[in-house]
Design a protein around this motif. Structure first.
Motif, mmCIF file in Angstrom:
data_model
loop_
_atom_site.group_PDB
_atom_site.id
_atom_site.type_symbol
_atom_site.label_atom_id
_atom_site.label_comp_id
_atom_site.label_asym_id
_atom_site.label_seq_id
_atom_site.Cartn_x
_atom_site.Cartn_y
_atom_site.Cartn_z
ATOM 1 N N ARG A 782 48.441 37.182 51.906
ATOM 2 C CA ARG A 782 48.357 37.099 50.455
ATOM 3 C C ARG A 782 47.272 38.066 49.986
ATOM 4 O O ARG A 782 46.093 37.786 50.086
ATOM 5 N N LYS A 783 47.702 39.195 49.489
ATOM 6 C CA LYS A 783 46.751 40.210 49.029
ATOM 7 C C LYS A 783 46.134 39.834 47.687
ATOM 8 O O LYS A 783 45.014 40.180 47.381
ATOM 9 N N GLU A 784 46.857 39.119 46.874
ATOM 10 C CA GLU A 784 46.350 38.744 45.565
ATOM 11 C C GLU A 784 46.691 37.282 45.297
ATOM 12 O O GLU A 784 47.698 36.756 45.802
ATOM 13 N N LEU A 785 45.829 36.622 44.571
ATOM 14 C CA LEU A 785 46.116 35.253 44.154
ATOM 15 C C LEU A 785 47.003 35.286 42.922
ATOM 16 O O LEU A 785 46.705 35.980 41.953
ATOM 17 N N ARG A 786 48.090 34.553 42.970
ATOM 18 C CA ARG A 786 49.054 34.584 41.869
ATOM 19 C C ARG A 786 49.337 33.170 41.389
ATOM 20 O O ARG A 786 49.240 32.203 42.130
ATOM 21 N N SER A 787 49.733 33.049 40.150
ATOM 22 C CA SER A 787 50.158 31.779 39.587
ATOM 23 C C SER A 787 51.582 31.494 40.042
ATOM 24 O O SER A 787 52.265 32.363 40.566
ATOM 25 N N PRO A 788 52.067 30.268 39.878
ATOM 26 C CA PRO A 788 53.464 29.983 40.255
ATOM 27 C C PRO A 788 54.462 30.878 39.552
ATOM 28 O O PRO A 788 55.547 31.135 40.066
ATOM 29 N N GLU A 789 54.148 31.377 38.351
ATOM 30 C CA GLU A 789 55.080 32.260 37.666
ATOM 31 C C GLU A 789 55.033 33.678 38.195
ATOM 32 O O GLU A 789 55.829 34.521 37.770
ATOM 33 N N GLY A 790 54.082 33.968 39.099
ATOM 34 C CA GLY A 790 54.004 35.308 39.682
ATOM 35 C C GLY A 790 53.075 36.237 38.964
ATOM 36 O O GLY A 790 52.994 37.409 39.298
ATOM 37 N N LEU A 791 52.346 35.744 37.957
ATOM 38 C CA LEU A 791 51.428 36.613 37.229
ATOM 39 C C LEU A 791 50.103 36.693 37.970
ATOM 40 O O LEU A 791 49.599 35.681 38.468
ATOM 41 N N VAL A 792 49.537 37.872 37.995
ATOM 42 C CA VAL A 792 48.236 38.060 38.654
ATOM 43 C C VAL A 792 47.158 37.499 37.745
ATOM 44 O O VAL A 792 47.015 37.905 36.595
ATOM 45 N N LEU A 793 46.391 36.523 38.268
ATOM 46 C CA LEU A 793 45.376 35.859 37.478
ATOM 47 C C LEU A 793 43.969 36.335 37.796
ATOM 48 O O LEU A 793 43.054 36.107 37.018
ATOM 49 N N CYS A 794 43.739 36.951 38.932
ATOM 50 C CA CYS A 794 42.400 37.368 39.314
ATOM 51 C C CYS A 794 42.487 38.551 40.260
ATOM 52 O O CYS A 794 43.572 38.875 40.746
ATOM 53 N N PRO A 795 41.395 39.205 40.520
ATOM 54 C CA PRO A 795 41.428 40.341 41.448
ATOM 55 C C PRO A 795 41.777 39.902 42.852
ATOM 56 O O PRO A 795 41.987 38.727 43.138
ATOM 57 N N SER A 796 41.835 40.877 43.737
ATOM 58 C CA SER A 796 42.189 40.588 45.118
ATOM 59 C C SER A 796 41.094 39.780 45.798
ATOM 60 O O SER A 796 39.979 39.639 45.301
ATOM 61 N N ILE A 797 41.423 39.249 46.969
ATOM 62 C CA ILE A 797 40.477 38.440 47.735
ATOM 63 C C ILE A 797 39.228 39.248 48.063
ATOM 64 O O ILE A 797 38.107 38.740 47.986
ATOM 65 N N GLU A 798 39.401 40.501 48.426
ATOM 66 C CA GLU A 798 38.256 41.339 48.785
ATOM 67 C C GLU A 798 37.277 41.480 47.626
ATOM 68 O O GLU A 798 36.071 41.568 47.830
#
Length: 1202
Positions: A782-798
């Motif tokens: 999982r490169k990015e945290l996403r909401s159930p709708e698939g929208l990017v809510l925050c930057p990447s884990i790094e």
């Protein structure tokens, strides 16, 4: 021989030079000498050099027969023909001995005699060879085995030895005695006192001992008592060599001259029968060595260091026809010896080559030599070769012993599976302390294992090898060093690599592709470069500092304003804060706070840079606040009073940074004392918590601002010191919030690390992910945290890792004098409304503008860098675009970064030091117009600082009001400099010089000459700059500056401060004049001025062809103007006038730039003339003036002359 009078360049050869040689041949070495020569890893030739062709030798005439390399590049210190065998012995400056057999010079043996000192004399005995070094006498067999090793006193400095009989040896040197040593017992038997110390040469006849002294005298001593019988005062300087034959003594040496020692071309010859000097013998070479070669007559061989050799009779006249030349590989001959048979001469040069000259094709070294013993060849049983490519070859041809035991090859496959024993990992301490030299690593022994014993734990180590399989165990072969692999490359300490051209060919664009200016790090105390950049990118600070001008000589606000002006003008080129740091070093408070670092401490990183930059931050804000409070404006700088920032009360620095505080002290008796104060910054105070509790940054900041602590304080009611509760409350919020992080120990670092981990887990949990306690979160899945709708809510884990610091904070003053602080995000903006509207109710939103971090690097001592959010106004001025961007400022390295990188702190190598938060819409609160405070009055006449200066000594006429320069006017400029610190350089193994740190120069004289008008050529500025710093070298030959010229007590020159003259040049630059000079780039760099390129007319570039050398002003003046300048010393007035005339000549030759082809022919003729005369201006009687010819080479007459 005595080395004192020889070429001083020989002192550059280090005793251990041989151990660092690479097997690379010198560029000047004759390749034919090194054919079929093998070199070991230390660069030592392992075989003698055969002669490629038959050499024709004329009987009775000395000619070169062979040349060999003893040690490549290591000078030969002594040569000696063996008196018992047909061998030639050679000793080197590296303490290495080599022997060659026969006239073919076949290498016989080679071994190390001494690892620290050079071999100074060799004496052959029947059973071995004696070697003399500085304080050691070693007797070794011809094969290299040690027979005895006699160590002399450490204070001894031996130079000569003399074998008086088969078992007695005399040893002399620079001390005032000569030792007699018995070779049978290897003991000192006698110590003879010497009245004249420094015995470097000893000879013996059947009548006397002859001792040659460094003072130039030769003493004759009795063979039994060693008392002085006679003494010859041969030379006034020093003795180089002497020899005795029959009744004659001949000596060569050095005589004292006005400029020092000079080689004397008169040989002193003495008659030992009459004990007096006879007619000196004049020779045609510079004698360094001499020997009698009594074959047919008592002729002398005189040798010079350059390789010239002359034969002559000691009582006759020297004939120039008797000179022949030895062709050394190196520049100098270092040693000379004659064989006992007089048939062979041996020469050793400074590049480690030995040359054999003989008078016959097959010479012998001794009349009766014994047979030399050679090593026996290795004898092995010969076995028939087997061709493994033949499938039908019977393996029975290989002899094997008969056995009835089971063979190893009969084992079952299960028992013979390959299972190699893995090598254990290298100790981490060894890897940490290892230093690489070439491809070899060196590290001190940590003493964690027994000698030559390493335990193997195969099963336990298997898992360790699996986990470290991706990392090389040793740094050898690894691309990155082990102590740097965590530190990103852009964060590492950057250094300037200097070449012969200095900084001219260093590619700063490789490190900075923006139009913002970096700062150079090589100046003392340049650790504050990152903070200077932070202050510069605060728009109100930049404007108010540039509007400030006062009369103080060393004002940090003025110097910082000058530096900010340079940063404004630069288009990506780096600047240097030399003048600012010069003023910084003169302030007593800076020294008292420990802010002035020595060069060695700064280079090694001694002390904590984080603490240092935090103290510097507090100091600079306080100092600027005080400087801006001074309201007196002198008449010379009356333009400074027009700044819109000036106020009758507090300074603008106080308005920007100051925060009003209320300090309350409550005693246990109930007495309360309240005092008002102000502060320019805050220091974080961390809670005492080891449970890993989560703290917002806003909580810690509030705790640090509204500080509460228990301490002992004086109580007026109790009239004694009592435990009191100290509380601090804030009355007024600053426009710029400055925070010192105070992360100075592992305790504070652990707090930041724990809070970053907790914040990371909370962020992952908030956005729908949860980290398991036993399994690490998989980035690959999982490169990015996403909401159930698939929208990017925050930057990447790094981008979430190692983050605790918020980009914005919200602060609010409560009605009961309290303070509310909370982290602020863009989401809060929607919830709370615009921050501007809430400010009316005491609410302020601060945005992070800069972070200064300490980079931990054990190799370089660490460094300081800054993350800065550059605002829209800066991008508009530099790039013509309107946006904001975060940048990394690492001295002259500038690189755009993602905003999350500015708040990520990996406490293993990146530690926060200083934070700058800026109130939103700060620029709208201040007038950001810059009014240049420098007016034309700075060019008017001013008094000199020198007490002894008289009007008769004035060398310039100040400008009148009617002569004030206008845009485009020409001004001839030249500057002279002195040296404050010498250059630091090192010699590489290949002999090239590498500059580590350039010399620190300071401007000593600045001259400006009128470029037009009736007074053209008359200087209007000729200022000598007073300096309070220690001058190492006045460079009088090149600058004309003499000791005392810069001292106000004794100087007769027009002496001023650097600031006064700097303002004059700044006014000329701002008004738009064009400067004409020679080499102005260096002048402006040392003066610390940034001048637009279209205002510089540099004659060094006007008369320059691409990819050709730069031409000196002296040569150009002679060639084009027929002027002889810079005779004994330089004069800046003369140089500035000459540059102006050259520029006029350039316009004339190029037709104001309209005929480039014709001017190219002129330049071509200039370079051809320069090459012919080696770029040296000839004397008037030896060279006709170049003005007698036209610039295309044809003759001219009459009105066509220039």
């Amino acid at each position: 021989m005595n080395f004192e009078g020889l070429d001083p360049g020989l002192a550059e050869y280090a005793p251990t030079m041989h151990s660092a040689l690479d097997p690379v041949l010198d560029a000047h070495l004759n390749p034919s000498l090194l054919q079929n020569v093998e070199l070991d890893p230390e660069g030592v030739a392992m075989e003698a050099l055969p002669v490629q062709e038959s050499v024709h030798i004329m009987e009775g005439v000395y000619s070169e027969l062979h040349s060999v390399v003893a040690e490549v590049g290591v000078p030969v210190s002594v040569s000696h023909f063996d008196l018992h065998e047909e061998m030639l012995w050679v000793g080197s400056h590296g303490g290495h001995a080599t022997s060659f057999f026969g006239p073919a010079l076949e290498r016989y043996s080679s071994f190390q005699v001494n690892g620290s000192y050079d071999i100074r004399q060799i004496q052959s005995l029947e059973n071995g060879i004696l070697f003399l070094t500085k304080n050691n006498l070693k007797y070794m067999a011809r094969g290299g085995l040690i027979i005895f090793d006699y160590l002399l006193d450490e204070s001894e400095d031996m130079h000569s030895l003399l074998l008086t009989d088969s078992s007695t040896l005399l040893v002399g040197g620079l001390q005032n005695h000569i030792l007699e040593i018995d070779l049978n017992t290897v003991q000192e038997t006698q110590k003879y006192a010497v009245e004249i110390p420094g015995v470097t040469i000893m000879r013996q006849t059947n009548r006397f001992f002859f001792c040659g002294h460094t003072s130039g005298k030769v003493s004759l001593r009795d063979l039994r008592s060693f008392k002085v019988e006679h003494e010859f005062d041969a030379f006034s300087g020093s003795l180089s060599d002497f020899d005795v034959h029959g009744n004659l003594l001949a000596a060569c040496g050095f005589s004292s001259r006005l400029t020092g020692l000079a080689c004397d071309r008169f040989l002193k010859v003495y008659d030992l029968r009459m004990m007096r000097a006879i007619t000196p013998l004049q020779v045609h070479v510079d004698p360094a060595f001499l020997r009698f070669i009594p074959t047919y007559t008592s002729r002398l061989a005189i040798i010079s260091q350059s390789g010239q050799c002359q034969f002559c009779e000691p009582t006759g006249l020297a004939n120039p026809a008797d000179i022949f030349h030895v062709n050394p590989v190196g520049p100098l001959l270092m040693t000379f010896d004659v064989s006992a048979s007089k048939q062979a001469l041996a020469f050793g040069d400074s590049e480690g080559c030995v040359h054999l000259w003989t008078d016959s094709p097959e010479p012998s070294f001794n009349p009766y030599s014994r047979e030399t013993e050679f090593a026996l060849p290795c004898l092995v049983d010969s076995l028939p070769p087997l061709d493994w490519s033949q499938d039908l070859l019977p393996l029975s041809l290989i002899p094997v012993p008969l056995t009835t035991d089971t063979l190893l090859s009969d084992w079952p496959a299960a028992n013979s599976a390959p299972a190699p024993r893995r090598a254990p990992p290298v100790d981490a301490e060894i890897l940490r302390t290892m230093k690489k030299v070439g491809f070899i690593g060196y590290a001190p022994n940590p003493r964690t294992r027994l000698r030559n014993q390493i335990p193997y734990r195969l099963k336990e180590l298997d898992n360790e090898f699996d986990s470290f399989s991706q990392v090389t165990e040793s740094p050898i072969g690894r691309e990155e060093e082990p102590h740097l692999h965590m530190v990103s490359k852009k964060y590492r300490k950057v250094t300037i690599k200097y070449s012969k051209l200095g900084l001219e060919d260093f590619d700063f664009k490789h490190y900075n592709k923006t139009l913002f200016a970096g700062l150079e790090p090589h100046i003392p105390n340049a650790y504050c470069n990152c903070m200077i950049q932070v202050l510069y990118f605060l728009e109100p600070v930049r404007c108010l500092i540039q509007n400030h001008l006062c009369q103080k000589e060393f004002c940090l606000a003025c110097e910082l304003g000058f530096l900010f002006h340079m940063l404004d003008l630069s288009r990506g080129d780096p600047c240097q804060g030399s003048n600012f740091l010069r003023a910084f070093r003169t302030i007593p408070e800076a020294s008292a706070l420990g802010l002035i670092l020595a060069d060695s401490h700064e280079a090694s990183g001694k002390g904590s840079l984080a603490r240092l930059i935090q103290r510097w931050n507090c100091f600079i804000l306080t100092q600027l606040h005080q400087d801006m409070q001074e309201l007196e404006v002198p008449q010379a700088y009356r333009g400074a009073g027009g700044s819109s920032f000036c106020s009758s009360g507090d300074s603008v620095i106080g308005q920007l940074f100051s925060c009003e505080m209320e300090n309350c002290s409550l005693c246990r008796c109930g007495s309360e004392t309240v005092r008002a104060s102000s502060t320019l910054l805050f220091t974080l105070s961390y809670p005492e918590d080891k449970t890993g509790k989560n703290y917002d940054f806003a909580q810690v900041l509030k705790r640090s601002i509204c500080l509460e602590q228990n301490t002992q304080a004086w109580c007026d009611n109790c009239e004694k010191y009592q435990p009191t509760i100290q509380t601090r409350n804030i009355r007024h919020l600053p426009d710029i919030l400055v925070i010192n992080c105070e992360v100075n120990s592992s305790k504070e670092a652990d707090f930041w690390r724990i809070q970053a981990e907790v914040t990371f887990k909370m962020a992952v949990k908030k956005y729908g992910g949860e980290i398991s306690k036993n399994k690490e979160f998989a980035l690959a899945d999982r490169k990015e945290l996403r909401s159930p709708e698939g929208l990017v809510l925050c930057p990447s884990i790094e981008e979430l890792k190692n983050v605790w610091l918020p980009f914005s904070i919200r602060m609010k003053m409560t009605k009961n004098k309290g303070l509310d602080v909370c982290n602020w995000t863009d989401g809060n903006e929607v919830q709370w409304g615009p921050a501007r509207a809430e400010e009316e109710h005491g609410v302020c939103v601060y945005d992070l503008m800069a972070t200064v971090v300490h980079i931990l690097d054990s190799r370089t001592g660490g460094s300081l860098v800054a993350h800065i959010k550059v605002g829209e106004t800066y991008h508009q001025r530099k790039e013509g675009v309107t946006h904001q961007q975060w940048y990394l400022f690492n001295d002259f390295l500038i690189e755009p970064i993602d905003k999350h990188e500015a708040v990520q702190f990996d406490m293993n190598w990146k530690v926060p030091a200083i934070l700058y938060y800026v109130k939103r819409n700060l620029n709208a609160r201040y007038n950001l117009n810059i009014k240049n405070p420098i007016e034309a009055s700075v060019l008017l006449a001013e008094a000199s600082l020198a007490r002894k200066q008289r009007k008769t000594h004035t060398t310039f006429i100040p400008l009148m009001l009617s002569e004030m320069p206008q845009v485009g006017d020409l001004v001839g400029l030249d500057a002279e400099f002195v040296t404050l610190n010498e250059e630091e350089a090192e010699l590489r193994s290949d002999g090239t010089k590498s500059t580590i740190k350039p010399s620190q120069m300071s401007v000593a004289r600045i001259t400006c000459v009128r470029g037009q008008g009736p007074n053209e050529g008359i200087p209007f500025i000729d200022d000598y700059i007073s300096t309070q710093e220690q001058v190492v070298d006045y460079l009088t030959q090149y600058s004309g500056i003499k000791p005392g010229d810069l001292d106000a007590k004794i100087s007769s020159k027009h002496l001023t401060t650097l600031k006064s003259t700097y303002l004059k040049l700044r006014f000329l630059i701002d008004i738009g004049v064009k400067f004409v000079g020679h080499g102005l780039q260096k002048d402006f760099r040392v003066i610390n001025l940034m001048v637009p390129k279209d205002q510089v007319l540099d004659t060094v570039y006007l008369f320059h062809m691409p990819r050709k050398r730069m031409i000196s002003l002296r040569f150009l003046a002679w060639y084009f103007l027929d002027l002889k300048i810079q005779g004994e010393t330089h004069d800046s007035i003369e140089d500035a006038r000459t540059a102006l005339q050259l520029y006029r000549k350039y316009l004339e030759l190029s037709k104001s730039g309209t005929e480039p082809e014709s001017f190219h022919k002129v330049l071509k003729a200039l370079y051809e003339k320069g090459r012919k005369i080696d770029w040296k201006v000839p004397e008037p009687e030896s060279q006709t003036s170049p003005k007698s010819k036209t610039w295309d080479g044809t003759m001219e007459t009459g009105l066509d002359r220039l």
